[in-house]
Design an enzyme around this catalytic site. Sequence first.
Site, mmCIF file in Angstrom:
data_model
loop_
_atom_site.group_PDB
_atom_site.id
_atom_site.type_symbol
_atom_site.label_atom_id
_atom_site.label_comp_id
_atom_site.label_asym_id
_atom_site.label_seq_id
_atom_site.Cartn_x
_atom_site.Cartn_y
_atom_site.Cartn_z
ATOM 1 N N LYS A 189 0.766 -1.181 0.109
ATOM 2 C CA LYS A 189 -0.052 -0.053 -0.097
ATOM 3 C C LYS A 189 0.773 1.285 0.119
ATOM 4 O O LYS A 189 0.491 2.306 -0.661
ATOM 5 C CB LYS A 189 -0.876 0.004 1.173
ATOM 6 N N THR A 190 1.698 1.341 0.754
ATOM 7 C CA THR A 190 2.766 2.401 0.992
ATOM 8 C C THR A 190 3.594 2.707 -0.227
ATOM 9 O O THR A 190 3.688 3.821 -0.630
ATOM 10 C CB THR A 190 3.653 2.325 2.275
ATOM 11 N N ASP B 4 -4.409 7.909 1.843
ATOM 12 C CA ASP B 4 -3.818 6.855 2.472
ATOM 13 C C ASP B 4 -5.021 6.138 3.414
ATOM 14 O O ASP B 4 -5.655 7.311 3.913
ATOM 15 C CB ASP B 4 -2.667 7.027 3.111
ATOM 16 N N GLU B 5 -5.263 4.946 3.556
ATOM 17 C CA GLU B 5 -6.141 4.418 4.567
ATOM 18 C C GLU B 5 -7.638 4.976 4.345
ATOM 19 O O GLU B 5 -8.292 5.492 5.308
ATOM 20 C CB GLU B 5 -5.703 4.697 6.027
ATOM 21 N N GLN C 221 -9.674 -3.348 6.964
ATOM 22 C CA GLN C 221 -8.879 -2.857 7.796
ATOM 23 C C GLN C 221 -9.448 -1.527 8.416
ATOM 24 O O GLN C 221 -8.656 -0.830 8.994
ATOM 25 C CB GLN C 221 -7.337 -2.651 7.415
ATOM 26 N N ARG D 214 -0.246 -8.453 11.091
ATOM 27 C CA ARG D 214 1.061 -7.783 11.260
ATOM 28 C C ARG D 214 2.267 -8.673 11.199
ATOM 29 O O ARG D 214 3.232 -8.392 11.176
ATOM 30 C CB ARG D 214 0.993 -7.018 12.544
#
Length: 733
Positions: A34-35, A218-219, A249, A593
């Site tokens: 994602k990043t 983002d997010e 998420q 994670r």
Amino acid sequence: MSTNYLQDLNQEQRRAVAHTDGPLLVVAGAGSGKTRIITYKITHLIKQKLCQPDQILAVTFTNKAAEEMRKRVEQLLFPLPSIPLISTFHSFGVRVLRRHARLLGYQPDFVICDTEDQTRILKKVYELLGFESGDLPIREARSVIGKLKNRSWDSEPEPQDDSEISPFYPIYERYQRLLKESNAMDFDDLIQQTVRLFQEHQDVQESYSRRYRYLLIDEYQDTNPPQYQLVRNLASTHQNITAVGDEDQAIYRFRGADIRNILRFESDFPGAAVVKLEQNYRSCQNILDAATAIVSNNLERKPKTLWTENPCGDPIDVYAAGSAHDEAFFVARQTEQCLKDGESGIGILYRANFQSRHFEEIFGRFGIKYRLVGGVGFYHRKEVRDALAYLRAVYNPHDNLALLRIINAPPRGIGKVTLDRLYAMSEDSQTSLWDTLVSGIEAGAFPGRSQRALQTFLGLIETCRGFRDLPLHLFLEQILESSGYIEALMKENTEEASNRRLNLQELVNVARENVDRGQNLQSFLDSTALHSETDDYDQTASVTLMTLHNAKGLEFPIVFLVGCEQGLFPHSRSLSEDGLEEERRLCYVGVTRSKKKLFLTYCQRRRFFGSDSEEVGQPSCFLGEIPSHLTRVSGSEVENTSPSYDYSSESSDPPFFEEDSSGSQSPDSWGEGSSTEAFDGRFIRGARIEHPKYGRGRVLQVQPAGDDIKVTVKFPGLGIKKMLQSYARLRLV
DNA sequence: ACACTGTGAGTTTTT
DNA sequence: CTCACAGTGT
């Protein structure tokens, strides 16, 4: 060097990065890069000369994420003529509002107040309106206010259509007025007022929209309505928006985040392209399978299939601890072993902050170095907040909130009576406390002792104002000296006081670093106000303790997800309505994670509120959602200290992990859906309930009693009552 | 005004 | 258990 960086990407990622024109939604599963999408896209835009770097705006939720992105972009693009703005929603708001505050009737040096300030203001509101905290606890008043501010786009909430909230609307109104009079904004205002600014001043909105020609969010699944509106406003002139997110998420519903924002992106932004990233680069197959199995129980999602080329990995270890102490002990022992094996990067993740205590204690005893993220952080310490309030008050004495905080810290004889008088005078004259104080002293409006005390205080502030032109850290040092703050701590002569002094020294150091970076007082105060504890989390620490919320966006080779108990995780307060799906997503976040090794632990007994007895708990329903072939179960035995907890007639020890020949390692209460039927939304440990006669209370214990269920409830003021579920007409509240 | 004491009440998650 | 608060005594 042309398009080399594209070689690092898979086909879908490349498609996302190369799409530069118009709206794009990137549905990015956990660990799918994602990043990377955001940082590479920024790189791409700049290298392709589609715009200047400073025409790009990337928005994240945490400073940590913003910093991370900044760092990566810097690595990708060597020296830059200008830099893209990579910022959190809140700091972007501050940036805009500082420039245009006057258009909204605020001063540009408005104060940012956090939860503690909110509480102080609300106490004042209660006093003024004659509310009792029995009517509505301050905590809930905060949440009502938050709801009002976060549920809609427009700044004037409509309370009348909500019978649950409308009785408390006067609180909201008065609170907001006090804020405004103090030239202060709370966190929600930082977004909401920015939106208001844009709505009321189209020209300002357009200038920002044109200024930032490319927008990356983002997010996206965690945006709430005001943030969503802000994004739309910013995209209004060009629609060049890249939203990256994953509805699985979404874990900030309590903050007003609306998962529908991501689900309906395509209809909000007509012509939007959608890219799905489904290859996971982070976790082993077992872990990914478990995560997928868990989250697939949610209905509110778009189905997707994550896959990985990573190896299968170890089975997931599930450990049934006897007590919280035992759980911490188990984790400490395992951690020690991992460290010996040369592992580093171990995350201990939990649902609620208070759970960290046992781990800190045992880790200390084991001599395991750890880093704690969250909890009571540096900038929330009393002495640090006092010092910051001094800076504010000396810099701007009309800052009522700051003035009130320090006027009697250290004690200098200005008590409640004097303050009430001062406050009343200030209400009458409609001037700031400071002006009231100055004119009151001149007029001799106070009784002799108060008069002298106030006089001294006034002199102190004026002396300190003389230091204003010093570099920030020296300014701060001088204030702490002159105010007698340090002196008062010295006099206390306790270990606690000396710690406080060290903290203040640390704050001076932070201030110095700020000076070195060329920042002024205002930006120093802003950064302390918006600072979160995750920000100075250090990747190099080998063991880290933090909440699941804080862990989002991070990864660890080894993860312990602890406290997997019904009532704690999922939390009892989220069981009613569809809160369970959000808890499940939180679980998904926690599990994903982990890169190589995952431990899930829970306590069969746990002490509540440090009470004298440990109460029986059920394993989290999420454990039952993991296919048993992925797990390896072990547990510690529970000694029967109290006959009322005796389960031995139903199963042999250890009670929850009877090995049977049917192949299932799971206890009955785990099985697909069965735990949900038995306990979901019902009267589990910790739940708040209402009894027709006794009123509100809290469930301490639940145990089977024949066909019925015996519930033990604590009613505040009335004591502890036991009752059978079928007779007592209990209701969840 | 303030330092002390006991009471009672409360633990989700965060910018 | 640990915080905030009310009520005491100086």
